[in-house]
Design an enzyme around this catalytic site. Structure first.
Site, PDB file in Angstrom:
ATOM      1  N   LYS A  59      52.384  46.124  51.929  1.00 14.29           N
ATOM      2  CA  LYS A  59      52.860  46.330  50.563  1.00 14.29           C
ATOM      3  C   LYS A  59      54.194  47.063  50.596  1.00 14.29           C
ATOM      4  O   LYS A  59      54.273  48.222  51.014  1.00 14.29           O
ATOM      5  CB  LYS A  59      51.879  47.149  49.732  1.00 14.29           C
ATOM      6  CG  LYS A  59      52.234  47.127  48.231  1.00 14.29           C
ATOM      7  CD  LYS A  59      51.649  48.278  47.455  1.00 14.29           C
ATOM      8  CE  LYS A  59      52.556  49.472  47.415  1.00 14.29           C
ATOM      9  NZ  LYS A  59      53.814  49.239  46.639  1.00 14.29           N
ATOM     10  N   GLY A  90      50.125  60.186  50.521  1.00 16.05           N
ATOM     11  CA  GLY A  90      49.337  60.254  51.743  1.00 16.05           C
ATOM     12  C   GLY A  90      47.966  60.861  51.517  1.00 16.05           C
ATOM     13  O   GLY A  90      46.954  60.384  52.042  1.00 16.05           O
ATOM     14  N   GLU A 105      53.088  58.859  58.030  1.00 19.28           N
ATOM     15  CA  GLU A 105      54.389  59.468  58.312  1.00 19.28           C
ATOM     16  C   GLU A 105      54.937  59.926  56.978  1.00 19.28           C
ATOM     17  O   GLU A 105      55.374  59.115  56.163  1.00 19.28           O
ATOM     18  CB  GLU A 105      55.325  58.456  58.991  1.00 19.28           C
ATOM     19  CG  GLU A 105      56.510  59.122  59.679  1.00 19.28           C
ATOM     20  CD  GLU A 105      57.779  59.093  58.849  1.00 19.28           C
ATOM     21  OE1 GLU A 105      57.993  60.064  58.076  1.00 19.28           O
ATOM     22  OE2 GLU A 105      58.537  58.130  58.947  1.00 19.28           O
ATOM     23  N   CYS A 110      64.002  60.034  56.091  1.00 16.51           N
ATOM     24  CA  CYS A 110      62.880  60.959  56.269  1.00 16.51           C
ATOM     25  C   CYS A 110      63.216  62.089  57.239  1.00 16.51           C
ATOM     26  O   CYS A 110      62.746  63.215  57.062  1.00 16.51           O
ATOM     27  CB  CYS A 110      61.630  60.210  56.725  1.00 16.51           C
ATOM     28  SG  CYS A 110      61.815  59.285  58.267  1.00 16.51           S
ATOM     29  N   GLU A 123      61.119  68.971  49.832  1.00 18.22           N
ATOM     30  CA  GLU A 123      61.955  67.824  50.187  1.00 18.22           C
ATOM     31  C   GLU A 123      62.618  67.260  48.939  1.00 18.22           C
ATOM     32  O   GLU A 123      61.952  66.929  47.958  1.00 18.22           O
ATOM     33  CB  GLU A 123      61.116  66.740  50.857  1.00 18.22           C
ATOM     34  CG  GLU A 123      61.938  65.541  51.323  1.00 18.22           C
ATOM     35  CD  GLU A 123      61.100  64.485  52.012  1.00 18.22           C
ATOM     36  OE1 GLU A 123      61.559  63.902  52.996  1.00 18.22           O
ATOM     37  OE2 GLU A 123      59.960  64.248  51.554  1.00 18.22           O
TER      38      GLU A 123
END
Length: 411
Positions: free
Chosen positions: A105, A163, A181, A216, A315
């Site tokens: 996806k 996640g 990840e 990332c 982040e």
């Protein structure tokens, strides 16, 4: 797999343009990072797959112990919008090499390159149904994939919040293995004895500002030794202000667009938080208005950022660099490890012993020394802490897509 790599290379320009139209990555970077990287990944695992064998165990004289590696079955992969073809290949190629089928996806805002990759795979002889691309929202399509009783392994690159939802879905369904990840808030540490401050500034600028910071492993926290702080920040400011930001299909531009208006608004919201907490925006911090429209943000540097500030801990996933001063090596290590993340890091020093000490002490999956970024398929990429688990790239990635089966044979 070699035929797939050949076709990706043959269509590299077209694939890069498809990706740029989706996510705004500057073309020169997209060409290398997307089709260039994806073709290399398919070639790497095409060459690796017949080098991975089972094991013969050191058993009793009258017993033969064998360890077989068997395909897990169906791999579900969910990939983000920043580098969909590159990251998609990181998951698809090793899964196929180990004999699995894949349902992938893509992100809602960046699916075109992966839809074309599915066509390429069929045209190159991959049987129908072995690689499937299913588009849709994360809340609907992603959730269905995560809850599916027919998916044996789930591999994901994206945010920590998503996640966590995938782990919960695994627990509520068939306890599928989840490899995540997740985000990063990676420290880039410059010591006073760095061998070339100008080079360090140039590389560090691209380590955070390339692809508008939507990487990332971006070095988003700059930690600078006090003895060179002012000099280095001045060099970095000059590098940031020299970067050309604009239309990602204009080959003269070095930085492209932010992925979406929503992401740009989120980036800018951090500027308000940074100022409220005492940070000083010394360059950037605002939207760039382009004649073509679109979402563009100036490369941004914020100094006087303390370890408890939001800009130090959270982040951004945008072209925003926080700068924090340190006095000693021990303080640098403490600051580097002072977040929940542990994806990547950088160290600039001429002291070889210090470099080894820092690699050992920093809690991260990748530590760059006197460079930032650029690791290839020969080494793994993965994080610790809330940056996730499992690894993409290298031979270690193959471990995610096999089950171990022991044969214990009485002779």
């Amino acid at each position: 797999m070699h035929r797939i790599a050949d076709r990706i290379e043959a269509e590299a320009v077209e694939l890069a343009v498809l990706g740029v139209r989706d996510n705004g990555t500057e073309f020169n970077m997209a060409l290398k990072a997307e089709p260039g990287s994806a073709a290399g990944t398919f070639r790497y695992y095409a060459e690796a797959l017949d080098k991975v064998a089972g094991e013969v165990a050191p058993t009793q004289p009258d017993v033969l112990g064998l360890v077989h590696r068997t395909p897990v079955g169906v791999v579900g992969a969910i990939v983000p919008w920043n580098f969909p073809l590159m990251i998609g290949a990181w998951k698809l190629a090793p899964a196929l090499a180990m004999g699995n089928s894949v349902v992938l996806k893509p992100a809602e805002t960046a699916s075109l390159t992966l839809l074309r990759l599915a066509q390429i795979c069929v045209e190159c002889g991959l049987p129908d149904g072995v690689f499937n691309v299913v588009t849709g929202s994360g809340a609907e399509t992603g959730a269905a994939l995560a809850m599916s009783m027919g998916v044996d392994v789930l591999t994901f690159t994206g945010s920590g919040g998503t996640g966590r939802k995938l782990l919960e879905a695994s627990a509520r369904s068939n306890l599928k293995r989840c490899y995540l990840e997740l985000g990063g808030k990676s420290p880039n540490i410059v010591f006073g004895d760095a061998p070339d401050l100008q080079k360090a500034a140039r590389v560090s600028a691209m380590g955070i500002f390339r692809n508008s910071g939507q990487v990332c492993v971006a070095g988003s926290r700059l930690l600078v030794e006090a003895s060179v702080h002012d000099e280095f920040v001045a060099l970095l400011k000059a590098e940031a202000e020299a970067l050309r930001v604009g239309d990602p299909l204009d080959l003269g531009n070095q930085i492209g667009a932010v992925n979406s208006e929503e992401q740009l608004r989120r980036n800018l919201s951090f500027m308000d938080m940074a100022r409220a907490e005492g940070g000083q925006v010394i360059t950037g911090g605002a939207r760039i208005l382009a004649e073509t429209g679109g979402s563009y943000m100036a490369p941004t540097i914020v100094t006087h950022v303390a370890r408890d500030h939001a800009l130090f801990q959270r982040e951004v996933f945008g072209p925003v660099l926080s700068v924090t001063k340190f006095e000693t090596e021990a303080e640098a290590v403490s600051l580097a490890n002072a977040t929940d993340f542990g994806l990547a890091a950088g160290v600039w020093t001429a002291d070889l012993s210090r470099a080894h000490r820092m690699v050992a002490a920093i809690r991260a999956g990748v530590v760059h020394v006197n460079t930032y970024g650029g690791a290839d398929n020969t080494v793994p990429l993965g994080g610790v802490g809330q940056s996730g688990n499992g690894h993409d790239k290298s031979l270690h990635a193959l471990d995610k897509y096999v089950d171990l089966k022991t044969a214990w044979i009485q002779l």
